[in-house]
Write a protein that holds these residues in place. Structure first.
Motif, PDB file in Angstrom:
ATOM      1  N   GLU B 288       0.833  -1.210   0.000  1.00  0.00           N
ATOM      2  CA  GLU B 288       0.000   0.000   0.000  1.00  0.00           C
ATOM      3  C   GLU B 288       0.864   1.256   0.000  1.00  0.00           C
ATOM      4  O   GLU B 288       0.583   2.219  -0.726  1.00  0.00           O
ATOM      5  CB  GLU B 288      -0.936  -0.003   1.219  1.00  0.00           C
ATOM      6  CG  GLU B 288      -1.973  -1.104   1.106  1.00  0.00           C
ATOM      7  CD  GLU B 288      -2.904  -1.210   2.305  1.00  0.00           C
ATOM      8  OE1 GLU B 288      -2.746  -0.439   3.274  1.00  0.00           O
ATOM      9  OE2 GLU B 288      -3.798  -2.075   2.260  1.00  0.00           O
ATOM     10  N   CYS B 289       1.916   1.256   0.813  1.00  0.00           N
ATOM     11  CA  CYS B 289       2.808   2.416   0.861  1.00  0.00           C
ATOM     12  C   CYS B 289       3.457   2.652  -0.503  1.00  0.00           C
ATOM     13  O   CYS B 289       3.465   3.776  -1.014  1.00  0.00           O
ATOM     14  CB  CYS B 289       3.876   2.194   1.936  1.00  0.00           C
ATOM     15  SG  CYS B 289       5.138   3.480   1.984  1.00  0.00           S
ATOM     16  N   ALA B 290       3.988   1.583  -1.107  1.00  0.00           N
ATOM     17  CA  ALA B 290       4.652   1.738  -2.407  1.00  0.00           C
ATOM     18  C   ALA B 290       3.645   2.201  -3.458  1.00  0.00           C
ATOM     19  O   ALA B 290       3.919   3.113  -4.244  1.00  0.00           O
ATOM     20  CB  ALA B 290       5.309   0.423  -2.831  1.00  0.00           C
ATOM     21  N   MET B 291       2.467   1.592  -3.475  1.00  0.00           N
ATOM     22  CA  MET B 291       1.493   1.889  -4.526  1.00  0.00           C
ATOM     23  C   MET B 291       1.036   3.344  -4.471  1.00  0.00           C
ATOM     24  O   MET B 291       0.930   4.006  -5.504  1.00  0.00           O
ATOM     25  CB  MET B 291       0.286   0.952  -4.387  1.00  0.00           C
ATOM     26  CG  MET B 291      -0.596   0.930  -5.606  1.00  0.00           C
ATOM     27  SD  MET B 291       0.277   0.196  -7.028  1.00  0.00           S
ATOM     28  CE  MET B 291      -0.974   0.327  -8.282  1.00  0.00           C
ATOM     29  N   VAL B 292       0.760   3.841  -3.292  1.00  0.00           N
ATOM     30  CA  VAL B 292       0.243   5.202  -3.206  1.00  0.00           C
ATOM     31  C   VAL B 292       1.323   6.199  -3.658  1.00  0.00           C
ATOM     32  O   VAL B 292       1.013   7.223  -4.290  1.00  0.00           O
ATOM     33  CB  VAL B 292      -0.304   5.495  -1.789  1.00  0.00           C
ATOM     34  CG1 VAL B 292       0.787   5.827  -0.795  1.00  0.00           C
ATOM     35  CG2 VAL B 292      -1.360   6.590  -1.812  1.00  0.00           C
ATOM     36  N   HIS B 293       2.595   5.889  -3.392  1.00  0.00           N
ATOM     37  CA  HIS B 293       3.666   6.780  -3.839  1.00  0.00           C
ATOM     38  C   HIS B 293       3.934   6.647  -5.347  1.00  0.00           C
ATOM     39  O   HIS B 293       4.273   7.628  -6.008  1.00  0.00           O
ATOM     40  CB  HIS B 293       4.933   6.540  -3.015  1.00  0.00           C
ATOM     41  CG  HIS B 293       4.844   7.138  -1.639  1.00  0.00           C
ATOM     42  ND1 HIS B 293       4.394   6.425  -0.545  1.00  0.00           N
ATOM     43  CD2 HIS B 293       5.084   8.400  -1.199  1.00  0.00           C
ATOM     44  CE1 HIS B 293       4.383   7.220   0.521  1.00  0.00           C
ATOM     45  NE2 HIS B 293       4.798   8.417   0.160  1.00  0.00           N
ATOM     46  N   ILE B 294       3.762   5.448  -5.886  1.00  0.00           N
ATOM     47  CA  ILE B 294       3.896   5.279  -7.342  1.00  0.00           C
ATOM     48  C   ILE B 294       2.808   6.082  -8.053  1.00  0.00           C
ATOM     49  O   ILE B 294       3.071   6.816  -9.012  1.00  0.00           O
ATOM     50  CB  ILE B 294       3.814   3.779  -7.725  1.00  0.00           C
ATOM     51  CG1 ILE B 294       5.033   3.026  -7.194  1.00  0.00           C
ATOM     52  CG2 ILE B 294       3.675   3.606  -9.234  1.00  0.00           C
ATOM     53  CD1 ILE B 294       4.875   1.502  -7.202  1.00  0.00           C
ATOM     54  N   LEU B 295       1.568   5.957  -7.571  1.00  0.00           N
ATOM     55  CA  LEU B 295       0.453   6.682  -8.208  1.00  0.00           C
ATOM     56  C   LEU B 295       0.660   8.196  -8.087  1.00  0.00           C
ATOM     57  O   LEU B 295       0.344   8.947  -9.011  1.00  0.00           O
ATOM     58  CB  LEU B 295      -0.879   6.255  -7.575  1.00  0.00           C
ATOM     59  CG  LEU B 295      -1.274   4.795  -7.835  1.00  0.00           C
ATOM     60  CD1 LEU B 295      -2.511   4.419  -7.017  1.00  0.00           C
ATOM     61  CD2 LEU B 295      -1.517   4.540  -9.328  1.00  0.00           C
ATOM     62  N   GLN B 296       1.195   8.631  -6.959  1.00  0.00           N
ATOM     63  CA  GLN B 296       1.482  10.064  -6.789  1.00  0.00           C
ATOM     64  C   GLN B 296       2.507  10.534  -7.811  1.00  0.00           C
ATOM     65  O   GLN B 296       2.336  11.579  -8.444  1.00  0.00           O
ATOM     66  CB  GLN B 296       2.004  10.315  -5.372  1.00  0.00           C
ATOM     67  CG  GLN B 296       2.359  11.774  -5.100  1.00  0.00           C
ATOM     68  CD  GLN B 296       3.053  11.934  -3.748  1.00  0.00           C
ATOM     69  OE1 GLN B 296       3.937  11.158  -3.405  1.00  0.00           O
ATOM     70  NE2 GLN B 296       2.643  12.939  -2.996  1.00  0.00           N
ATOM     71  N   ALA B 297       3.575   9.736  -7.994  1.00  0.00           N
ATOM     72  CA  ALA B 297       4.630  10.121  -8.942  1.00  0.00           C
ATOM     73  C   ALA B 297       4.092  10.154 -10.369  1.00  0.00           C
ATOM     74  O   ALA B 297       4.618  10.877 -11.215  1.00  0.00           O
ATOM     75  CB  ALA B 297       5.802   9.155  -8.834  1.00  0.00           C
ATOM     76  N   LEU B 298       3.049   9.369 -10.624  1.00  0.00           N
ATOM     77  CA  LEU B 298       2.440   9.362 -11.959  1.00  0.00           C
ATOM     78  C   LEU B 298       1.364  10.445 -12.084  1.00  0.00           C
ATOM     79  O   LEU B 298       0.571  10.435 -13.028  1.00  0.00           O
ATOM     80  CB  LEU B 298       1.848   7.979 -12.255  1.00  0.00           C
ATOM     81  CG  LEU B 298       2.873   6.832 -12.366  1.00  0.00           C
ATOM     82  CD1 LEU B 298       2.163   5.475 -12.374  1.00  0.00           C
ATOM     83  CD2 LEU B 298       3.737   6.993 -13.621  1.00  0.00           C
ATOM     84  N   ASP B 299       1.350  11.383 -11.132  1.00  0.00           N
ATOM     85  CA  ASP B 299       0.433  12.526 -11.164  1.00  0.00           C
ATOM     86  C   ASP B 299      -1.029  12.120 -11.175  1.00  0.00           C
ATOM     87  O   ASP B 299      -1.854  12.730 -11.868  1.00  0.00           O
ATOM     88  CB  ASP B 299       0.712  13.414 -12.393  1.00  0.00           C
ATOM     89  CG  ASP B 299       2.113  13.997 -12.360  1.00  0.00           C
ATOM     90  OD1 ASP B 299       2.560  14.376 -11.261  1.00  0.00           O
ATOM     91  OD2 ASP B 299       2.759  14.058 -13.420  1.00  0.00           O
TER      92      ASP B 299
END
Lengths: 344, 344
Positions: B288-299
């Motif tokens: 969950e931590c990784a996914m939310v930061h990946i989605l953030q980086a993808l704007d």
């Protein structure tokens, strides 16, 4: 930092689905390594795996004698129990004997951990108290030492309270570690937790197992605590719990203790060894699998003992309908590091 | 195999207590990598993260139209719901409409997953049925397709049943993967699960997000499923669940789906991208931590969306008494792999 080896694999069908890395180390009471995998200097928070070391001041302070603590109560002082009714009753009666109640415990409230105790508490609408917390025995020990030593118990979880000063001093001596120089965190139950090298944690357990070079009072405290754990394994963990089952299966050779985030320790009194293990990602399923195989490689189990621990040696993953889907198993690198251990 | 990077760290006090390794990959509908960390060819069991792909035959077979399935029911077909009362009622009414009952579900029984639903079921002594299982929507979809296609539903979870043959064929096409050549396991709900490369799983999600090169019927099915997930995010997961909260916070840009053992996928329709992530050790907190930061980086998130997801961006670990003890945070290597992504 270089990667620790994969110690445990989780399979599904013919493939490995998940992998758990970690390190373990087995030492004698001088700290000499007998067997290891991964980085023995990796700093770890011992969490609850240090409880048998943290219970030493309860005896050395004279508190255990003054209040006539039983083996059951000393086992609870070393315990991560599951909040089963027998655990909670024992804590309540212990606290009453020192003139306190669960309201003095500063560990917070945790719901019971076995399905039966958990569902029963919900069904009956039981009002949970800090006595249900897995650390309530350790905290009752802190409170008992406070009463015996004339310390005001309030705030006994803080690093500068006399209760924690006693515990920290003992932990530092037993693990040969200057705890003022390592990272200090707060454990789940609120007390200080120190980030010490895995090998030092194992050394502390080895000195419990072989206290022959310790001062007499410490050696007696170590023996009394290990005897209590062996006599009352249910009170160290509870129904079906890993350390309870291991100590029931190997009552002479093993005193094991778990901690959150994938830590296990063991003191092996007949061999004078200590074991410490940390799974890098914190998974308890992997820590249990690795620990039972480490103890097996150290010849801790009889054939009958191994049979009793079949659920841990052959941990099966099932579908919700009950069919076998996979397993939790030691990796080739764990097996090989165990087979290359020094002859004991 | 070379070690995947540490993606997520769990801290306590000033130190890192536990570490989670893994890999993720972001691709377009041709399978071209936009951004990645770790081994994009690592085989993974998608578990429930493939549900939106597995639901395609429910629409392509004509079953969804024949029984007039609502967006809510299509969302449930893509769901890992939590067995909350609204989820269970929706499943029961759907099955009744196709002339079946929860007794036809072969997923097994699982207790409700939110504390409220779980305690309520215990308190009221509710008799649990397979409708409570997190996969009961996916299974209801399989049953609906069986009824529409005239297949005897019995044994619909077996690899050679027409229901699973349809699903496997679609999954292989969408992920560009010959599933006869990869390891085949059994998922927790009993159906086949294939060990396919992470990049292929991401490609399947990218083709849901951008079905422009797919046959017309498939493109329509993909759009209908993604619209249903966006319209009914509660039915994809449930109260407080990660994917429900992410889709509520980013209803236009993200369709996310989790799977056991640390897997997450996402389809990003406005960008035409697919994401797949596997935490090596299976930990959902890290996924969950990784996914939310990946989605953030993808704007993918507005400022307000990020605020709504604060509990996932700043995941705090507390003591049982409620004090802050640590956090779950992205590692430096995750942050750096996200900042070096190709410009979109």
């Amino acid at each position: 930092m270089s990667a620790n080896p994969i110690l445990v694999e989780v399979t599904r069908g013919p493939a490995v689905e998940s992998r758990h890395r970690g390190a373990f180390v087995v030492v004698d009471a001088s700290g000499k390594i007998v067997c290891a995998a991964g980085d023995p200097n990796m700093p770890v928070y011992p969490r609850s795996s240090a409880k048998p070391l943290q219970a030493i001041p309860l005896i050395e302070s004279g508190a255990a004698d003054r209040f006539g603590l039983t083996d059951r109560e000393l086992a609870l002082a070393c315990a991560s129990h599951q909040g089963e009714p027998a655990h909670v009753r024992a804590i309540e009666s212990w606290l009453a004997r020192i003139g306190l109640s669960p309201g003095s415990l500063e560990c917070g409230v945790q719901a019971p951990r076995t399905p039966e105790a958990s569902e029963d508490a919900i069904r009956k609408g039981i009002r949970l108290t800090p006595a249900y917390h897995n650390c309530s025995g350790k905290h009752s020990g802190f409170l008992t030492a406070c009463v015996a030593c004339g310390n005001n118990p309030s705030g006994y979880i803080e690093p500068d309270h006399p209760a924690q000063r006693r515990v920290t001093a003992t932990l530092g001596e037993m693990t040969d570690c200057d705890l003022t120089r390592v990272a200090l965190g707060r454990d789940g139950c609120g007390i200080p937790v120190y980030h010490l090298p895995l090998q030092n944690l194992a050394t502390g357990m080895a000195r419990l197992a072989d206290p022959s070079t310790q001062p007499k009072a410490r050696a007696e405290a170590a023996e009394r605590l290990l005897n209590a754990m062996a006599s009352e394994p249910f009170y160290v963990n509870g129904t079906g719990g890993f350390t309870t089952e291991v100590m029931k299966a190997a009552p002479r050779t093993v005193r094991a203790k778990g901690g959150f985030e994938g830590v296990y320790t063991a003191a092996l009194p007949t061999k004078g060894l200590g074991v410490a293990l940390k799974i890098e990602d914190g998974a308890m399923r992997a820590a249990e699998c690795a620990m039972v195989h480490i103890l097996q490689a150290l010849d801790c189990f009889s054939a009958r003992g191994e049979e009793q621990l079949d659920q841990f040696f052959n941990a099966i993953i099932r579908t919700f309908a009950g069919n076998i889907a996979g397993s939790v198993r030691p990796s080739a690198s764990l097996t090989s590091s165990l087979s290359s251990r020094l002859s004991l």
